[in-house]
Design a protein around this motif. Structure first.
Motif, short mmCIF file in Angstrom:
data_model
loop_
_atom_site.label_atom_id
_atom_site.label_comp_id
_atom_site.label_asym_id
_atom_site.label_seq_id
_atom_site.Cartn_x
_atom_site.Cartn_y
_atom_site.Cartn_z
N ILE A 39 -72.79 28.28 -35.89
CA ILE A 39 -74.10 28.88 -35.55
C ILE A 39 -74.92 27.90 -34.74
CG2 ILE A 39 -76.29 29.69 -36.55
CD1 ILE A 39 -74.60 30.82 -38.92
N MET A 40 -74.95 26.64 -35.18
CA MET A 40 -75.74 25.63 -34.45
C MET A 40 -75.19 25.45 -33.04
SD MET A 40 -78.20 24.95 -36.32
CE MET A 40 -78.20 26.37 -37.41
N ASN A 41 -73.86 25.41 -32.92
CA ASN A 41 -73.25 25.28 -31.58
C ASN A 41 -73.63 26.45 -30.70
OD1 ASN A 41 -71.91 22.93 -31.81
ND2 ASN A 41 -70.01 23.83 -32.58
N ALA A 42 -73.51 27.66 -31.25
CA ALA A 42 -73.79 28.85 -30.44
C ALA A 42 -75.25 28.90 -30.02
CB ALA A 42 -73.42 30.10 -31.23
N LEU A 43 -76.13 28.37 -30.88
CA LEU A 43 -77.57 28.37 -30.55
C LEU A 43 -77.95 27.24 -29.60
CD1 LEU A 43 -79.31 29.07 -33.99
CD2 LEU A 43 -79.41 30.52 -31.95
N GLY A 44 -77.09 26.21 -29.53
CA GLY A 44 -77.41 25.06 -28.69
C GLY A 44 -78.25 24.01 -29.40
N PRO A 59 -90.41 35.94 -19.29
CA PRO A 59 -89.81 36.67 -18.17
C PRO A 59 -89.07 37.91 -18.69
CG PRO A 59 -89.15 34.35 -18.17
CD PRO A 59 -89.84 34.60 -19.46
N LYS A 60 -89.04 38.96 -17.86
CA LYS A 60 -88.40 40.21 -18.28
C LYS A 60 -86.93 40.00 -18.65
CE LYS A 60 -89.47 44.23 -16.05
NZ LYS A 60 -89.30 45.16 -14.92
N GLU A 61 -86.24 39.14 -17.89
CA GLU A 61 -84.80 38.93 -18.16
C GLU A 61 -84.61 38.31 -19.54
OE1 GLU A 61 -86.39 37.57 -15.47
OE2 GLU A 61 -85.91 39.36 -14.29
N ALA A 62 -85.52 37.40 -19.90
CA ALA A 62 -85.39 36.76 -21.22
C ALA A 62 -85.67 37.77 -22.33
CB ALA A 62 -86.35 35.57 -21.32
N MET A 63 -86.69 38.62 -22.11
CA MET A 63 -86.99 39.63 -23.14
C MET A 63 -85.82 40.59 -23.29
SD MET A 63 -89.37 40.29 -25.37
CE MET A 63 -88.24 40.91 -26.63
N ALA A 64 -85.19 40.92 -22.14
CA ALA A 64 -84.02 41.82 -22.21
C ALA A 64 -82.89 41.18 -23.01
CB ALA A 64 -83.55 42.17 -20.80
N THR A 65 -82.76 39.86 -22.89
CA THR A 65 -81.71 39.17 -23.66
C THR A 65 -82.03 39.22 -25.16
OG1 THR A 65 -81.27 37.75 -21.77
CG2 THR A 65 -80.48 36.97 -23.90
N PHE A 66 -83.30 38.99 -25.52
CA PHE A 66 -83.67 39.12 -26.95
C PHE A 66 -83.43 40.55 -27.44
CE2 PHE A 66 -86.53 35.29 -26.51
CZ PHE A 66 -85.88 34.53 -27.46
N MET A 67 -83.75 41.52 -26.57
CA MET A 67 -83.54 42.93 -26.94
C MET A 67 -82.06 43.18 -27.23
SD MET A 67 -84.52 46.21 -24.57
CE MET A 67 -83.10 46.15 -23.49
N ASN A 68 -81.19 42.65 -26.36
CA ASN A 68 -79.75 42.81 -26.58
C ASN A 68 -79.30 42.11 -27.87
OD1 ASN A 68 -79.00 42.49 -23.04
ND2 ASN A 68 -79.40 44.31 -24.23
N ALA A 69 -79.83 40.90 -28.07
CA ALA A 69 -79.44 40.16 -29.28
C ALA A 69 -79.86 40.94 -30.52
CB ALA A 69 -80.08 38.77 -29.28
N SER A 70 -81.02 41.58 -30.44
CA SER A 70 -81.52 42.34 -31.59
C SER A 70 -80.64 43.57 -31.88
CB SER A 70 -82.97 42.76 -31.32
OG SER A 70 -83.42 43.59 -32.33
N GLU A 90 -71.86 36.43 -30.78
CA GLU A 90 -72.30 36.66 -29.40
C GLU A 90 -73.83 36.87 -29.38
OE1 GLU A 90 -71.31 36.12 -26.63
OE2 GLU A 90 -72.37 37.44 -25.22
N GLY A 91 -74.35 37.57 -30.39
CA GLY A 91 -75.81 37.73 -30.46
C GLY A 91 -76.50 36.39 -30.63
N ILE A 92 -75.93 35.53 -31.46
CA ILE A 92 -76.51 34.19 -31.67
C ILE A 92 -76.47 33.40 -30.37
CG2 ILE A 92 -76.13 31.98 -32.86
CD1 ILE A 92 -75.07 33.67 -35.28
N ARG A 93 -75.36 33.49 -29.66
CA ARG A 93 -75.24 32.76 -28.38
C ARG A 93 -76.31 33.25 -27.39
NH1 ARG A 93 -73.71 33.01 -23.47
NH2 ARG A 93 -73.11 35.21 -23.53
#
Ligand code: NAP
Ligand code: ZN
Length: 363
Positions: free
Chosen positions: A296-301, A231-242, A213-216
């Motif tokens: 992993i490749m699929n989840a990353l796109g 954008p703040k929303e994108a940074m928040a997504t990286f923060m969650n992934a981390s 899910e983090g990879i996705r």
């Protein structure tokens, strides 16, 4: 047997420190703040913490001398400043939060021999730690690890105890002004945690679910690493992934890329996340479980490992190291039984050398 244990309470919202100030009263009357030299003063995190502590009447001291990849001597300095303090608030990237955990061990276990206490004595308890991360990143807010520079052995290594923070307080505002290079390096670090956790021998149904899910999530915002602004929303997504990456490696540990990256950071001064990222494509190319690499490749796109490699290369370039370094670092890696056992395939010296060599060659 599968065990899932991650006891840190993760609280996430904007103004998370100001909105949750009561929790700073629970751990004592004297708080040591452990942070880096500059960034927490600029991104608002340090001001938020000190204003809450002042409001609550909690006595505090600030140790703001944590360096990147902290060595034991840096931890000892922090422990001197914090003598007699009840708990620690670590504010910053992985270096200050790892330093907070290690200082916490020394405060709870005073010693003349900090090196042995920190690096060679398992099972010690720390004073309570509250982690407030500002890079997205190491995930240290949800791991029991603290990575220290070990000058005796000329490498970096995890300390010998396990310290999960009591709280991880997540506020995307603190992440918004990272310079592009630091953002790329730290976001790539998170991705390498997710990938290594998913590929390792220690993976479980629980850790794999979190890692994938983090990879996705990482994949949904990857293109924002290309431009200067985020954008703040994108940074928040990286923060969650981390944070998810931290949870995943708290169960599994990391494996070959982190083991190989430590030598690049120690000797070639390559930032931690970048060091792992430079190796990642070549590492995945030699993993025998190609179906997991495909997940992993699929989840990353990405439609191929080559496309993944080209993308990472466009962000951080290719690895530069000499032939002598390839041999020397590979010999050190092949002696690192802890990391080797986390990799599912049997590898020899030539395999490790090939990963470094392929990373130097690029995609
Ligand atoms: P870092 O070493 O903590 O910091 C790198 C740089 O980023 C520093 O110059 C720092 O400045 C700056 N910085 C931090 N937050 C910033 C922000 N919000 N805006 C602008 N600049 C900011 O970097 P990191 O990659 O987060 O941490 C790396 C360390 O964590 C390594 O030692 C690595 O081995 C370790 N690590 C630990 C774990 C774990 O589970 N414990 C996992 C992976 C990695 P200041 O110095 O001024 O703060
Ligand atoms: Zn890492």
């Amino acid at each position: 047997m599968s065990i899932y244990y991650m006891p840190t309470k993760v609280v996430e919202c904007e103004n998370v420190v100001l909105e949750n100030k009561e929790l700073f009263k629970a751990y004592g009357d004297k708080a040591l703040i452990v942070t880096g030299r500059h960034s927490s003063k600029i991104n608002g995190s340090l001001d938020d913490v000190t204003s809450v502590l002042k409001d609550l009447g909690v006595q505090y001291k600030i140790f703001d001398e944590v360096v990147e990849n902290p060595p034991v001597s840096n931890i000892v300095e922090g422990a001197k400043v914090g003598e007699g303090y009840d708990y620690i608030i670590g504010v910053g990237g992985g270096s200050p939060i790892d330093a907070a955990k290690a200082i916490g061990i020394l405060l709870a276990n005073p010693t003349e021999d900090a090196y042995t206490t920190l690096l060679d004595t398992p099972g010690l308890k720390s004073v309570p730690i509250i982690a407030i991360p500002t890079t997205g990143g190491t995930g240290t807010e949800t791991t029991p690890y603290a990575i220290l520079t070990d000058h005796k052995n000329k490498t970096k290594r995890n300390f010998s105890s396990r310290v999960f923070p009591e709280y991880a307080l997540m506020d995307v505002r603190y992440f918004m002004h990272m310079p592009l290079e630091i953002r790329r390096n730290t976001c790539i670090d998170a991705l390498t945690h997710l990938i290594e956790s998913y590929m390792t021998t220690n993976t479980t149904v629980y850790s794999a679910y979190v890692a994938l899910e983090g990879i996705r999530l990482w994949g949904t915002v990857k293109e924002t690493l290309v431009g200067a602004d985020i954008p703040k929303e994108a940074m928040a997504t990286f923060m969650n992934a981390s944070t998810l990456a931290g949870i995943a490696i708290s169960q599994t540990g990391t494996s070959l890329p982190h083991g190989m990256g430590y030598a690049l950071t120690y000797n070639n001064k390559i930032a931690h996340g970048k060091a792992n990222g430079l190796i990642m494509k070549a590492y995945l190319a030699m993993c025998k479980d190609t179906s997991r690499v495909g997940h992993i490749m699929n989840a990353l796109g990405f439609d191929s490992l080559e496309a993944f490699g080209l993308f990472i290369q466009s962000l951080i370039g290719t690895l530069e190291m000499t032939k002598e370094q390839v041999k020397q670092y590979s010999e050190a890696m092949i002696a690192n039984a802890g990391k080797l056992k986390n990799h599912p395939d049997k590898v020899c010296l030539e395999d490790i050398m090939k990963i470094y060599e392929d990373a130097v060659e690029g995609v």
